[in-house]
Design a protein around this motif. Structure first.
Motif, mmCIF file in Angstrom:
data_model
loop_
_atom_site.group_PDB
_atom_site.id
_atom_site.type_symbol
_atom_site.label_atom_id
_atom_site.label_comp_id
_atom_site.label_asym_id
_atom_site.label_seq_id
_atom_site.Cartn_x
_atom_site.Cartn_y
_atom_site.Cartn_z
ATOM 1 N N ALA A 11 0.533 -0.921 -0.013
ATOM 2 C CA ALA A 11 -0.648 0.073 0.021
ATOM 3 C C ALA A 11 0.848 1.406 0.034
ATOM 4 C CB ALA A 11 -0.404 -0.467 1.601
ATOM 5 N N PRO A 12 0.261 2.234 -0.814
ATOM 6 C CA PRO A 12 1.308 3.818 -0.665
ATOM 7 C C PRO A 12 1.600 3.817 0.388
ATOM 8 C CG PRO A 12 -0.359 4.201 -1.529
ATOM 9 C CD PRO A 12 -1.509 2.502 -0.792
ATOM 10 N N SER A 13 1.092 3.885 2.049
ATOM 11 C CA SER A 13 1.802 4.596 3.600
ATOM 12 C C SER A 13 2.839 3.356 3.515
ATOM 13 C CB SER A 13 0.498 4.150 3.916
ATOM 14 O OG SER A 13 0.210 2.590 4.190
ATOM 15 N N LYS A 14 3.136 2.163 3.328
ATOM 16 C CA LYS A 14 3.720 1.647 4.223
ATOM 17 C C LYS A 14 5.410 1.202 2.985
ATOM 18 C CE LYS A 14 1.721 -0.940 6.469
ATOM 19 N NZ LYS A 14 0.553 -0.739 6.892
ATOM 20 N N ARG A 15 4.858 2.208 0.943
ATOM 21 C CA ARG A 15 5.998 2.028 0.195
ATOM 22 C C ARG A 15 7.118 3.738 1.026
ATOM 23 N NH1 ARG A 15 5.433 -0.125 -5.083
ATOM 24 N NH2 ARG A 15 3.353 -1.061 -4.889
#
Length: 214
Positions: free
Chosen positions: A167-171
């Motif tokens: 997910a974008p937040s993890k990236r």
């Protein structure tokens, strides 16, 4: 990401509320209350669709609002919300998001309701803000890493997917371990300008266009 975080961003001076003011559109963010303890402590964001629907119908009953919208991200879409089962994995993000928007619209069934599903969460906007930058808040290494993430999807930042690991937040956290959603996220968008983010995110642009049309 929870509705609480989205609305905190929306109420900030660099976000959609200020951007829309130039078109004489004024936003009043409302945080969804999902539960309350016996001592009166309220919890906001996340939770079941019924809480969202209840608040939406109350707001739509208030005649002073020209329209009522909702920002809910694709990744954390309530499991029991309209259109939640729109497709099996792997998702077809844009098509599924549109099905969920249509399902919410059909459920609420009100001409002043403008639903929106964000692909995939707030960090999508943060990565979009970093696109093409040589430094993010003075950090060159962070900018290089975030731009490399966008390259994976050919520049279409809204297609960065929604698994728990990608997910974008993890990236963003992998590229920027000290990242803080509220302070750093806001500053990155302030640095790039919300107009740049809108142009890089078709889903966001579509929602903004709908609000202006109302």
């Amino acid at each position: 990401m929870s509705a609480r975080s989205w609305l905190r961003i929306c109420s900030n001076s660099i976000s959609t509320s200020r951007y829309l003011q130039q078109f004489d559109i004024y936003v009043k963010p409302v945080i969804v209350k999902t539960s309350r303890l016996a001592d009166g402590t309220a919890f906001r964001g996340g939770g079941s669709w019924r809480h969202y629907e209840s608040d939406l119908r109350k707001l739509l009953g208030a005649k002073q609002f020209s329209w009522v919208s909702i920002l809910v991200d694709f990744y954390a879409y309530p499991w029991d919300a309209p259109g939640a089962d729109c497709c099996a994995r792997p998702h077809q993000p844009r098509g599924c998001a549109e099905q969920r928007v249509q399902a919410m619209a059909a459920t609420i069934d009100h001409r002043r309701f403008v639903p929106n599903v964000v692909l995939h969460e707030f960090e999508t906007w943060v990565i979009a803000a970093a696109m093409g930058s040589t430094a993010v808040l003075g950090e060159r290494a962070v900018a290089t890493k975030l731009n490399a993430e966008v390259d994976i999807v050919g520049g279409d930042v809204e297609l960065l997917n929604d698994s728990p690991l990608t997910a974008p937040s993890k990236r963003v956290l992998r590229c920027w371990p000290d990242y803080d959603k509220v302070t750093d996220g806001i500053e990155v968008i302030r640095e790039a300008g919300l107009e740049a983010v809108i142009e890089r995110c078709p889903g966001l642009k579509s929602w903004i266009d709908q609000l202006q049309a109302h």
